[in-house]
Design a protein around this motif. Sequence first.
Motif, PDB file in Angstrom:
ATOM      1  N   UNK B 283       0.833  -1.207   0.000  1.00 49.68           N
ATOM      2  CA  UNK B 283       0.000   0.000   0.000  1.00 49.68           C
ATOM      3  C   UNK B 283       0.866   1.254   0.000  1.00 49.68           C
ATOM      4  N   UNK B 284       0.416   2.249  -0.742  1.00 53.43           N
ATOM      5  CA  UNK B 284       1.072   3.556  -0.663  1.00 53.43           C
ATOM      6  C   UNK B 284       0.682   4.208   0.657  1.00 53.43           C
ATOM      7  N   UNK B 285      -0.587   4.236   0.923  1.00 53.15           N
ATOM      8  CA  UNK B 285      -1.098   4.739   2.204  1.00 53.15           C
ATOM      9  C   UNK B 285      -2.062   3.683   2.713  1.00 53.15           C
ATOM     10  N   UNK B 286      -1.935   3.329   3.978  1.00 47.68           N
ATOM     11  CA  UNK B 286      -2.765   2.257   4.542  1.00 47.68           C
ATOM     12  C   UNK B 286      -3.419   2.751   5.825  1.00 47.68           C
ATOM     13  N   UNK B 287      -4.740   2.715   5.846  1.00 52.48           N
ATOM     14  CA  UNK B 287      -5.495   3.119   7.039  1.00 52.48           C
ATOM     15  C   UNK B 287      -6.149   1.855   7.593  1.00 52.48           C
ATOM     16  N   UNK B 288      -5.616   1.309   8.691  1.00 53.79           N
ATOM     17  CA  UNK B 288      -6.097  -0.003   9.149  1.00 53.79           C
ATOM     18  C   UNK B 288      -7.468   0.011   9.820  1.00 53.79           C
ATOM     19  N   UNK B 289      -7.920   1.161  10.312  1.00 53.41           N
ATOM     20  CA  UNK B 289      -9.252   1.240  10.923  1.00 53.41           C
ATOM     21  C   UNK B 289      -9.689   2.695  10.920  1.00 53.41           C
ATOM     22  N   UNK B 290     -10.991   2.937  11.044  1.00 49.71           N
ATOM     23  CA  UNK B 290     -11.458   4.316  10.873  1.00 49.71           C
ATOM     24  C   UNK B 290     -12.359   4.807  12.008  1.00 49.71           C
ATOM     25  N   UNK B 291     -12.562   3.986  13.051  1.00 49.82           N
ATOM     26  CA  UNK B 291     -13.521   4.301  14.112  1.00 49.82           C
ATOM     27  C   UNK B 291     -13.409   5.701  14.700  1.00 49.82           C
ATOM     28  N   UNK B 292     -12.178   6.166  14.929  1.00 45.36           N
ATOM     29  CA  UNK B 292     -12.022   7.485  15.563  1.00 45.36           C
ATOM     30  C   UNK B 292     -12.482   8.624  14.662  1.00 45.36           C
ATOM     31  N   UNK B 293     -12.344   8.429  13.361  1.00 43.93           N
ATOM     32  CA  UNK B 293     -12.860   9.456  12.447  1.00 43.93           C
ATOM     33  C   UNK B 293     -14.395   9.407  12.461  1.00 43.93           C
ATOM     34  N   UNK B 294     -14.935   8.195  12.451  1.00 45.61           N
ATOM     35  CA  UNK B 294     -16.402   8.046  12.406  1.00 45.61           C
ATOM     36  C   UNK B 294     -17.066   8.718  13.595  1.00 45.61           C
ATOM     37  N   UNK B 295     -16.495   8.527  14.780  1.00 46.67           N
ATOM     38  CA  UNK B 295     -17.137   9.115  15.972  1.00 46.67           C
ATOM     39  C   UNK B 295     -17.031  10.645  15.952  1.00 46.67           C
ATOM     40  N   UNK B 296     -15.900  11.161  15.446  1.00 47.51           N
ATOM     41  CA  UNK B 296     -15.774  12.628  15.338  1.00 47.51           C
ATOM     42  C   UNK B 296     -16.838  13.165  14.370  1.00 47.51           C
ATOM     43  N   UNK B 297     -17.064  12.438  13.285  1.00 44.83           N
ATOM     44  CA  UNK B 297     -18.064  12.856  12.291  1.00 44.83           C
ATOM     45  C   UNK B 297     -19.479  12.737  12.879  1.00 44.83           C
ATOM     46  N   UNK B 298     -19.679  11.721  13.696  1.00 42.63           N
ATOM     47  CA  UNK B 298     -20.978  11.545  14.359  1.00 42.63           C
ATOM     48  C   UNK B 298     -21.282  12.763  15.246  1.00 42.63           C
ATOM     49  N   UNK B 299     -20.272  13.224  15.984  1.00 46.70           N
ATOM     50  CA  UNK B 299     -20.491  14.390  16.858  1.00 46.70           C
ATOM     51  C   UNK B 299     -20.654  15.667  16.034  1.00 46.70           C
ATOM     52  N   UNK B 300     -19.978  15.710  14.898  1.00 42.50           N
ATOM     53  CA  UNK B 300     -20.157  16.830  13.969  1.00 42.50           C
ATOM     54  C   UNK B 300     -21.604  16.828  13.447  1.00 42.50           C
ATOM     55  N   UNK B 301     -22.129  15.638  13.150  1.00 43.44           N
ATOM     56  CA  UNK B 301     -23.539  15.532  12.760  1.00 43.44           C
ATOM     57  C   UNK B 301     -24.449  16.024  13.880  1.00 43.44           C
ATOM     58  N   UNK B 302     -24.115  15.677  15.106  1.00 46.01           N
ATOM     59  CA  UNK B 302     -24.925  16.106  16.255  1.00 46.01           C
ATOM     60  C   UNK B 302     -24.992  17.635  16.324  1.00 46.01           C
ATOM     61  N   UNK B 303     -23.856  18.282  16.092  1.00 39.96           N
ATOM     62  CA  UNK B 303     -23.838  19.748  16.105  1.00 39.96           C
ATOM     63  C   UNK B 303     -24.655  20.319  14.947  1.00 39.96           C
ATOM     64  N   UNK B 304     -24.620  19.635  13.825  1.00 36.97           N
ATOM     65  CA  UNK B 304     -25.413  20.077  12.674  1.00 36.97           C
ATOM     66  C   UNK B 304     -26.908  19.965  12.977  1.00 36.97           C
ATOM     67  N   UNK B 305     -27.284  18.906  13.676  1.00 37.84           N
ATOM     68  CA  UNK B 305     -28.695  18.744  14.061  1.00 37.84           C
ATOM     69  C   UNK B 305     -29.120  19.872  14.999  1.00 37.84           C
ATOM     70  N   UNK B 306     -28.208  20.265  15.897  1.00 33.39           N
ATOM     71  CA  UNK B 306     -28.512  21.378  16.813  1.00 33.39           C
ATOM     72  C   UNK B 306     -28.666  22.676  16.016  1.00 33.39           C
ATOM     73  N   UNK B 307     -27.796  22.881  15.040  1.00 35.73           N
ATOM     74  CA  UNK B 307     -27.917  24.061  14.167  1.00 35.73           C
ATOM     75  C   UNK B 307     -29.267  24.065  13.449  1.00 35.73           C
ATOM     76  N   UNK B 308     -29.628  22.911  12.897  1.00 36.71           N
ATOM     77  CA  UNK B 308     -30.904  22.829  12.172  1.00 36.71           C
ATOM     78  C   UNK B 308     -32.079  23.156  13.085  1.00 36.71           C
ATOM     79  N   UNK B 309     -31.991  22.670  14.315  1.00 36.81           N
ATOM     80  CA  UNK B 309     -33.065  22.928  15.279  1.00 36.81           C
ATOM     81  C   UNK B 309     -33.176  24.424  15.574  1.00 36.81           C
ATOM     82  N   UNK B 310     -32.021  25.075  15.719  1.00 37.09           N
ATOM     83  CA  UNK B 310     -32.027  26.528  15.957  1.00 37.09           C
ATOM     84  C   UNK B 310     -32.671  27.264  14.793  1.00 37.09           C
ATOM     85  N   UNK B 311     -32.330  26.826  13.586  1.00 36.90           N
ATOM     86  CA  UNK B 311     -32.892  27.481  12.399  1.00 36.90           C
ATOM     87  C   UNK B 311     -34.412  27.301  12.382  1.00 36.90           C
ATOM     88  N   UNK B 312     -34.860  26.079  12.688  1.00 39.49           N
ATOM     89  CA  UNK B 312     -36.316  25.844  12.712  1.00 39.49           C
ATOM     90  C   UNK B 312     -37.002  26.698  13.772  1.00 39.49           C
TER      91      UNK B 312
END
Lengths: 320, 320
Positions: B283-312
């Motif tokens: 492999x040129x670049x090898x990423x053996x697992x991605x869980x830590x990125x997924x959870x950061x993105x999940x929390x980013x989604x949570x903040x986006x949901x809060x933003x959407x709620x504020x807009x509503x």
Amino acid sequence: MSRPAGRTILASTIAKPYQEEVISAVQKLSFKPTLVGLLANEDPAAKMYANWTSKTCESLGFNYKLVEVNKNDLETSLIKANRDDNVNGIMVYFPVFGDKQDQYLQQLISPEKDVEGLNFLYYHNLYHNVRFLDPPKNQQKSILPCTPLAMVKILEYLGVYNKILPYGNRLYGKKILVVNRSEIVGRPLAALLANDGATVYSVDINNIQQFTRGDDLSEHRHLVVDLKGDEYTVEKLAPQCDVIITGVPSENYKFPVNLVRHGTVVINFSSSKNFDDEIKQRAGLYVPSIGKVTIAILLRNLLRLIDNKKIRAGEVAEDV
Amino acid sequence: MSRPAGRTILASTIAKPYQEEVISAVQKLSFKPTLVGLLANEDPAAKMYANWTSKTCESLGFNYKLVEVNKNDLETSLIKANRDDNVNGIMVYFPVFGDKQDQYLQQLISPEKDVEGLNFLYYHNLYHNVRFLDPPKNQQKSILPCTPLAMVKILEYLGVYNKILPYGNRLYGKKILVVNRSEIVGRPLAALLANDGATVYSVDINNIQQFTRGDDLSEHRHLVVDLKGDEYTVEKLAPQCDVIITGVPSENYKFPVNLVRHGTVVINFSSSKNFDDEIKQRAGLYVPSIGKVTIAILLRNLLRLIDNKKIRAGEVAEDV
């Protein structure tokens, strides 16, 4: 073989009043409703079923349009049908992909055209005994998934629902065995019957669950309990039941007739024959298949969707 | 063994800027957001994963509340969390029933609290490149399922997205093999990458499909074609690919390293190790697992949901 004590009741007999209801309702409309069937399945049995749907629809006064597509184009065809104002109802012949992608496609059918009542919204309403789509006005009736609803109508016809009991509790005291816990039929059916007062033993390959009305009044939700222990087997439960309903989609499966108490109401909704003929020596009332009732209910759902659309468009006087 | 020519990139490295983004956004809020995790699964691995989610959430400034329930009570607990104004995000540790009932429960999570982006609405928007929930205002951003989105962020980090190309076409010319076509990750991921210009070979146990952007502009929909014929095998396609992504949930499965061309970008999103260590020699670049990125993105989604709620709620000035 001795003469059966009970009777075999054909679906055509039970379907008759619903067919008449549907024919008469269509005649009152200013247009001929159109049902689109999307077939993206190379199984000849699906094609045969589609042809049968077509004949039934036409004979009851509906247009039926069969759209055959490659499965990778099904999503696009479905969206087109959703948007087409001349299409009143849509059904897809599943399985298509045979995996969770089918659920995605199922949810893509607009709830406003979902004659089979497969949308998440309709299942949710069923599980929580929600009858209307537009509280607090309560003018637009929710749709019920057509096979579970057909089963309720069959049980009404067979007198299992006791009309002397108060509405909503007319299965009080009844024990019903349901062999199938699919998300499409078995589980919603168990919930519907429990909501109407029955004790339901829901059997699938993994375990037996008991559905009762329960006391979760805040959620209007039936209570589900896993039954564990030697007394909770099909062998021990089946002979206690007033009604046995099967829906096992396999030619090899046969429900053991010796477990059926004499006089039991027996209904098979699988397209396979889940009982050997000797069931007629045991069953009080035996309904070997239900397809004709289901299709009549499906068309009844289509008319309900048209009613709901009229209400949304303000074509019906609101009595608020 | 010789020294690898390529590099192994850990998920923690890629996750860092997203963790920082999330920490800083939480600090600007007037309250500490709450994520509820519903665990109705007796698998010790699910409990461990829940504990790990909990630690990550707390460390990034969120409240995490684990609710453990019997699976037959999960629906009721989920409805309570949906209605609880103090709950900003909800996740359920699937599988629970391990069958289609899990899809019913998944759809029951309110889209307004669905941090994982599993609702039908969000998948539909992904497949059709719909970015906003409220056209034509376009203030509330749609949520993307967190694992596919994490993968896009990883590919951006690794330079697979070419920033010189126009936005929306930055994978132009890239060939990507994705071994997994689940409805949760593999299929939406293939569609996302195809929407960004890549040719994706999507492999599952049944067949190989090719996802490209296609020309169905009216539906903004990628084109899917079943690949049939001797030239369309993993053995022949893998060596042509710039990127190989695997997500096979089995300890026994190993992707054949000899099919990986030297210099390929290789990413495994399964919790099982889908590559033997010798992949590092290829492999040129090898990423053996991605869980830590997924959870950061999940929390980013949570903040986006809060933003959407504020807009509503009209708390954010509308620039219409």
